[in-house]
Write an enzyme that holds these catalytic residues in place. Structure first.
Site, short mmCIF file in Angstrom:
data_model
loop_
_atom_site.label_atom_id
_atom_site.label_comp_id
_atom_site.label_asym_id
_atom_site.label_seq_id
_atom_site.Cartn_x
_atom_site.Cartn_y
_atom_site.Cartn_z
N HIS A 89 1.42 8.79 3.70
CA HIS A 89 2.55 8.23 2.95
C HIS A 89 3.59 9.30 2.64
CE1 HIS A 89 1.28 4.00 1.53
NE2 HIS A 89 0.59 4.33 2.60
N VAL A 93 7.83 9.35 4.67
CA VAL A 93 9.02 9.24 3.81
C VAL A 93 9.64 10.63 3.69
CG1 VAL A 93 9.91 8.57 1.56
CG2 VAL A 93 7.97 7.34 2.55
N GLY A 95 9.61 12.98 5.67
CA GLY A 95 8.83 14.03 6.31
C GLY A 95 7.76 14.61 5.42
N PRO A 182 5.20 1.83 7.12
CA PRO A 182 4.83 0.62 7.86
C PRO A 182 4.27 -0.44 6.91
CG PRO A 182 3.92 2.59 8.90
CD PRO A 182 4.44 3.00 7.56
N THR A 265 -18.72 -0.19 8.71
CA THR A 265 -19.14 1.13 8.22
C THR A 265 -18.02 1.73 7.38
OG1 THR A 265 -18.36 2.11 10.30
CG2 THR A 265 -20.70 1.55 10.17
#
Length: 343
Positions: A89, A93, A95, A182, A265
């Site tokens: 994250h 945003v 970089g 995204p 898993t």
């Protein structure tokens, strides 16, 4: 049962020993493949980062980050997913500049997509130790990259990928910039565009989606695939039996709980995620979207092989770690990761 265990006792230790040997052989093969892949140099440009950037200025950086991270992960198994997501994250945003860590009003961490992000306390603990060992030397952006790698690698007790360092920290953090992240609801074209906007490609999209082999998602990220209003309306791209499993954790469209991203898993970083996606058991709509493009679907099939997955993930993580980095004299080295230096 007891009698059978005792009768087999003579061979049990040999079997266990063989399994242990096979496990370590497999890990050695995987790590050897990763080193070979790293030497192949999949990355297109060098933005000023380097391996062992702190070799002279802070030679203990790797051991300090690993020690703190592994101790925290041992106490809290949820941290690998949280730290991996925190790094992701941040990089998507503005970089990889540690802007997500800043606490100013209307900062990135106040935005909706980041309100469920965690792991900040681990970064604080690492920074505190590094400031004692090497004051004003190691950036928070580099700590994020190293801690994400070490947290995921804890289960293997060996690094799964190499981390370039030399990033510097940004001074701007705005919630309004997080639209670059995204969306979990996006279709294939939307997700791919988000990656392409960061200089990442289809291979990176599929490989990095494998991060969903660990961690959880909020029910609010899943319920649109299960309900329409108060009525059940299951996404046709979702396996019916798995949909019922998700509904047991999120019984209504307004549920506030969480579900595992990997229904098989969830606590293990492995390639099971890709098998799930092929079986229509990807938890998010953006997971299912990978099967809606022929090239992406073929990559998903390939990455069910764990060695191929770890190698691809390694290269894409290093590539993501180069997104719009600040190096040289740009930015600053924050004394505290949650605030910009006052002078």
């Amino acid at each position: 049962m007891v009698g059978r265990q005792q009768a087999a006792g003579g061979s049990r230790w040999r079997a266990d020993g063989g399994a242990a040997a096979a496990w370590w052989w497999w890990v050695a093969v995987v790590l050897g493949h990763l080193v070979a892949s790293a030497r192949a140099g999949l990355l297109e440009t060098n933005p000023g980062l380097a391996y062992n950037f702190y070799q002279k200025s802070c030679p203990s950086v790797d051991s300090i980050v690993r020690s703190v991270t592994w101790a925290q992960v041992a106490a809290n198994p949820a941290l690998p997913a949280r730290l991996l997501r925190l790094h992701f994250h941040d990089c998507f945003v503005k970089g990889c500049d540690a802007s997500i860590l800043l606490d100013n009003a209307q900062s990135e961490k106040t935005a909706g997509p980041n309100q469920s992000v965690g792991g900040y306390e681990v970064i604080d603990a690492i920074k505190a130790q590094l400031e004692q060992a090497c004051p004003g030397v190691v950036s928070c952006a580099d700590i994020l990259a190293l801690a994400a790698r070490d947290a995921v690698s804890y289960q293997f007790k060996a690094s799964l990928w190499q981390v370039e360092t030399g990033r510097r920290d940004g001074t701007v953090s705005l919630a309004s910039n997080t639209g670059a992240l995204p969306s979990p609801f996006a279709g294939f074209a939307g997700v791919l565009q988000s990656f392409q906007n960061r200089g990442l490609n289809l291979t990176d999209l599929v490989a990095l989606s494998g991060a969903h082999t660990i961690g959880v998602a909020s029910c609010s990220s899943v319920t649109p695939r299960l309900y329409q209003g108060n009525a059940t309306n299951v996404d046709p791209l979702l396996d019916a039996a798995y949909a019922k499993t998700l509904m047991s954790s999120c019984p209504s469209s307004s549920s506030s709980g969480t579900v595992n991203l990997d229904g098989g898993t969830a606590a293990k970083f492995d390639s099971r995620y890709f098998t799930n996606v092929l079986n229509k058991q990807g938890t998010l709509a953006s997971d299912a979207a990978l099967t809606q493009n022929a090239a992406a679907a073929q990559m998903v099939q390939d990455l069910t092989n764990p060695i191929k997955f770890y190698a691809a993930f390694s290269m894409s993580m290093k590539k993501m770690g180069r997104v719009e980095v600040l190096t040289g004299t740009s930015g600053q080295i924050r004394k505290q990761c949650r605030q910009v230096n006052s002078s």
